[in-house]
Design a protein around this motif. Structure first.
Motif, PDB file in Angstrom:
ATOM      1  N   ALA A  66       0.849  -1.197   0.000  1.00  0.00           N
ATOM      2  CA  ALA A  66       0.000   0.000   0.000  1.00  0.00           C
ATOM      3  C   ALA A  66       0.880   1.241   0.000  1.00  0.00           C
ATOM      4  CB  ALA A  66      -0.907   0.017   1.224  1.00  0.00           C
ATOM      5  N   VAL A  67       0.363   2.286  -0.628  1.00  0.00           N
ATOM      6  CA  VAL A  67       1.033   3.589  -0.630  1.00  0.00           C
ATOM      7  C   VAL A  67      -0.024   4.633  -0.287  1.00  0.00           C
ATOM      8  CG1 VAL A  67       2.278   5.300  -1.995  1.00  0.00           C
ATOM      9  CG2 VAL A  67       2.665   2.860  -2.430  1.00  0.00           C
ATOM     10  N   GLU A  68       0.281   5.443   0.718  1.00  0.00           N
ATOM     11  CA  GLU A  68      -0.620   6.516   1.125  1.00  0.00           C
ATOM     12  C   GLU A  68       0.147   7.832   1.069  1.00  0.00           C
ATOM     13  OE1 GLU A  68      -2.871   8.116   5.146  1.00  0.00           O
ATOM     14  OE2 GLU A  68      -2.021   6.109   5.130  1.00  0.00           O
ATOM     15  N   GLN A  69      -0.330   8.731   0.261  1.00  0.00           N
ATOM     16  CA  GLN A  69       0.306  10.032   0.159  1.00  0.00           C
ATOM     17  C   GLN A  69      -0.139  10.903   1.319  1.00  0.00           C
ATOM     18  OE1 GLN A  69       0.739  11.374  -3.676  1.00  0.00           O
ATOM     19  NE2 GLN A  69       1.323  13.432  -3.091  1.00  0.00           N
ATOM     20  N   VAL A  70       0.832  11.493   2.034  1.00  0.00           N
ATOM     21  CA  VAL A  70       0.501  12.321   3.193  1.00  0.00           C
ATOM     22  C   VAL A  70       1.027  13.745   3.050  1.00  0.00           C
ATOM     23  CG1 VAL A  70       0.203  10.446   4.835  1.00  0.00           C
ATOM     24  CG2 VAL A  70       2.479  11.399   4.474  1.00  0.00           C
ATOM     25  N   GLY A  71       1.358  14.115   1.865  1.00  0.00           N
ATOM     26  CA  GLY A  71       1.847  15.457   1.568  1.00  0.00           C
ATOM     27  C   GLY A  71       2.480  15.445   0.192  1.00  0.00           C
ATOM     28  N   ASP A  72       2.895  16.603  -0.255  1.00  0.00           N
ATOM     29  CA  ASP A  72       3.495  16.678  -1.585  1.00  0.00           C
ATOM     30  C   ASP A  72       4.728  15.798  -1.723  1.00  0.00           C
ATOM     31  OD1 ASP A  72       1.581  18.409  -2.490  1.00  0.00           O
ATOM     32  OD2 ASP A  72       2.787  20.212  -2.141  1.00  0.00           O
ATOM     33  N   ALA A  73       5.489  15.674  -0.646  1.00  0.00           N
ATOM     34  CA  ALA A  73       6.753  14.940  -0.734  1.00  0.00           C
ATOM     35  C   ALA A  73       6.822  13.755   0.217  1.00  0.00           C
ATOM     36  CB  ALA A  73       7.917  15.886  -0.457  1.00  0.00           C
ATOM     37  N   LEU A  74       5.729  13.422   0.912  1.00  0.00           N
ATOM     38  CA  LEU A  74       5.757  12.347   1.900  1.00  0.00           C
ATOM     39  C   LEU A  74       4.803  11.228   1.540  1.00  0.00           C
ATOM     40  CD1 LEU A  74       5.752  14.463   5.190  1.00  0.00           C
ATOM     41  CD2 LEU A  74       7.723  13.372   4.082  1.00  0.00           C
ATOM     42  N   LEU A  75       5.261   9.994   1.760  1.00  0.00           N
ATOM     43  CA  LEU A  75       4.463   8.808   1.490  1.00  0.00           C
ATOM     44  C   LEU A  75       4.611   7.816   2.635  1.00  0.00           C
ATOM     45  CD1 LEU A  75       5.718   7.949  -2.119  1.00  0.00           C
ATOM     46  CD2 LEU A  75       3.584   9.108  -1.566  1.00  0.00           C
ATOM     47  N   TRP A  76       3.503   7.220   3.063  1.00  0.00           N
ATOM     48  CA  TRP A  76       3.564   6.025   3.896  1.00  0.00           C
ATOM     49  C   TRP A  76       3.524   4.853   2.935  1.00  0.00           C
ATOM     50  CZ3 TRP A  76       5.078   5.522   8.623  1.00  0.00           C
ATOM     51  CH2 TRP A  76       4.812   6.500   9.581  1.00  0.00           C
ATOM     52  N   VAL A  77       4.474   3.939   3.070  1.00  0.00           N
ATOM     53  CA  VAL A  77       4.554   2.802   2.161  1.00  0.00           C
ATOM     54  C   VAL A  77       4.636   1.524   2.986  1.00  0.00           C
ATOM     55  CG1 VAL A  77       5.835   1.736   0.273  1.00  0.00           C
ATOM     56  CG2 VAL A  77       5.750   4.230   0.464  1.00  0.00           C
ATOM     57  N   ASP A  78       3.706   0.608   2.758  1.00  0.00           N
ATOM     58  CA  ASP A  78       3.722  -0.701   3.409  1.00  0.00           C
ATOM     59  C   ASP A  78       4.400  -1.692   2.470  1.00  0.00           C
ATOM     60  OD1 ASP A  78       2.325   0.236   5.614  1.00  0.00           O
ATOM     61  OD2 ASP A  78       0.379  -0.328   4.786  1.00  0.00           O
ATOM     62  N   VAL A  79       5.438  -2.342   2.993  1.00  0.00           N
ATOM     63  CA  VAL A  79       6.218  -3.274   2.187  1.00  0.00           C
ATOM     64  C   VAL A  79       6.337  -4.604   2.922  1.00  0.00           C
ATOM     65  CG1 VAL A  79       8.471  -3.707   1.098  1.00  0.00           C
ATOM     66  CG2 VAL A  79       7.580  -1.370   1.235  1.00  0.00           C
ATOM     67  N   ARG A  80       6.099  -5.672   2.199  1.00  0.00           N
ATOM     68  CA  ARG A  80       6.412  -7.006   2.708  1.00  0.00           C
ATOM     69  C   ARG A  80       7.739  -7.399   2.083  1.00  0.00           C
ATOM     70  NH1 ARG A  80       6.612 -12.356   1.352  1.00  0.00           N
ATOM     71  NH2 ARG A  80       6.034 -13.817   3.009  1.00  0.00           N
ATOM     72  N   TRP A  81       8.730  -7.664   2.933  1.00  0.00           N
ATOM     73  CA  TRP A  81      10.045  -8.080   2.458  1.00  0.00           C
ATOM     74  C   TRP A  81      10.140  -9.596   2.513  1.00  0.00           C
ATOM     75  CZ3 TRP A  81      13.235  -4.889   0.097  1.00  0.00           C
ATOM     76  CH2 TRP A  81      13.117  -3.517   0.338  1.00  0.00           C
ATOM     77  N   SER A  82      10.528 -10.191   1.406  1.00  0.00           N
ATOM     78  CA  SER A  82      10.790 -11.615   1.324  1.00  0.00           C
ATOM     79  C   SER A  82      12.308 -11.794   1.266  1.00  0.00           C
ATOM     80  CB  SER A  82      10.144 -12.196   0.063  1.00  0.00           C
ATOM     81  OG  SER A  82      10.501 -13.549  -0.090  1.00  0.00           O
ATOM     82  N   TYR A  83      12.852 -12.446   2.288  1.00  0.00           N
ATOM     83  CA  TYR A  83      14.299 -12.671   2.351  1.00  0.00           C
ATOM     84  C   TYR A  83      14.603 -14.047   1.783  1.00  0.00           C
ATOM     85  CZ  TYR A  83      14.259  -8.526   5.220  1.00  0.00           C
ATOM     86  OH  TYR A  83      14.077  -7.243   5.675  1.00  0.00           O
TER      87      TYR A  83
END
Length: 131
Positions: A80-97
């Motif tokens: 998921a990506v949520e924009q919280v301002g012109d230059a800020l993003l909350w990004v949810d990442v699942r990392w597979s190692y």
């Protein structure tokens, strides 16, 4: 289709490059990906990382542990990506190692607050998410 002030391909490139650095143990690239100061927020504590030297100290052992466990790649899956301002993003990442056979050995979910900079992003806040 709605437009976004960030390029989705640029975001994915940033995360893939960050994952390659994690998997290869490239401490310089990992620390260059952080904004300073940055913050790691966990359930039991918050850690302020004031500069690259502190990041190298904190992350060096983590990257060494990945290598000791036989992990050679960290593959991002942007959830998921949520924009919280012109230059800020909350990004949810699942990392597979992954190990050398490209088998997933472990995975984790992390939420990042990213700041869009010139030609790239910076990790400002890192929040591991319990699955």
């Amino acid at each position: 289709m709605t437009s976004t002030p960030y390029d989705q391909d640029d975001l994915l490139t940033f995360l893939v490059d960050y994952g390659v650095a994690l998997g290869s143990g490239d401490l310089e690239t990992v620390t260059d990906s952080l904004a300073y100061p940055s913050v790691v927020v966990e359930a039991e504590r918050s850690l302020v990382v004031p500069d690259a030297e502190a990041a190298r100290d904190a992350l060096g052992s983590m990257l060494a542990t990945y290598r000791e466990q036989g992990l050679v790649a960290a593959v991002p899956d942007v959830r998921a990506v949520e924009q919280v301002g012109d230059a800020l993003l909350w990004v949810d990442v699942r990392w597979s190692y992954k190990d050398e056979n490209a088998s997933e050995e472990t995975a984790e979910q992390v939420r990042y607050l990213l700041r869009r900079g010139r030609d790239t992003f910076e990790l400002c806040v890192v929040v591991p998410v319990e699955e």
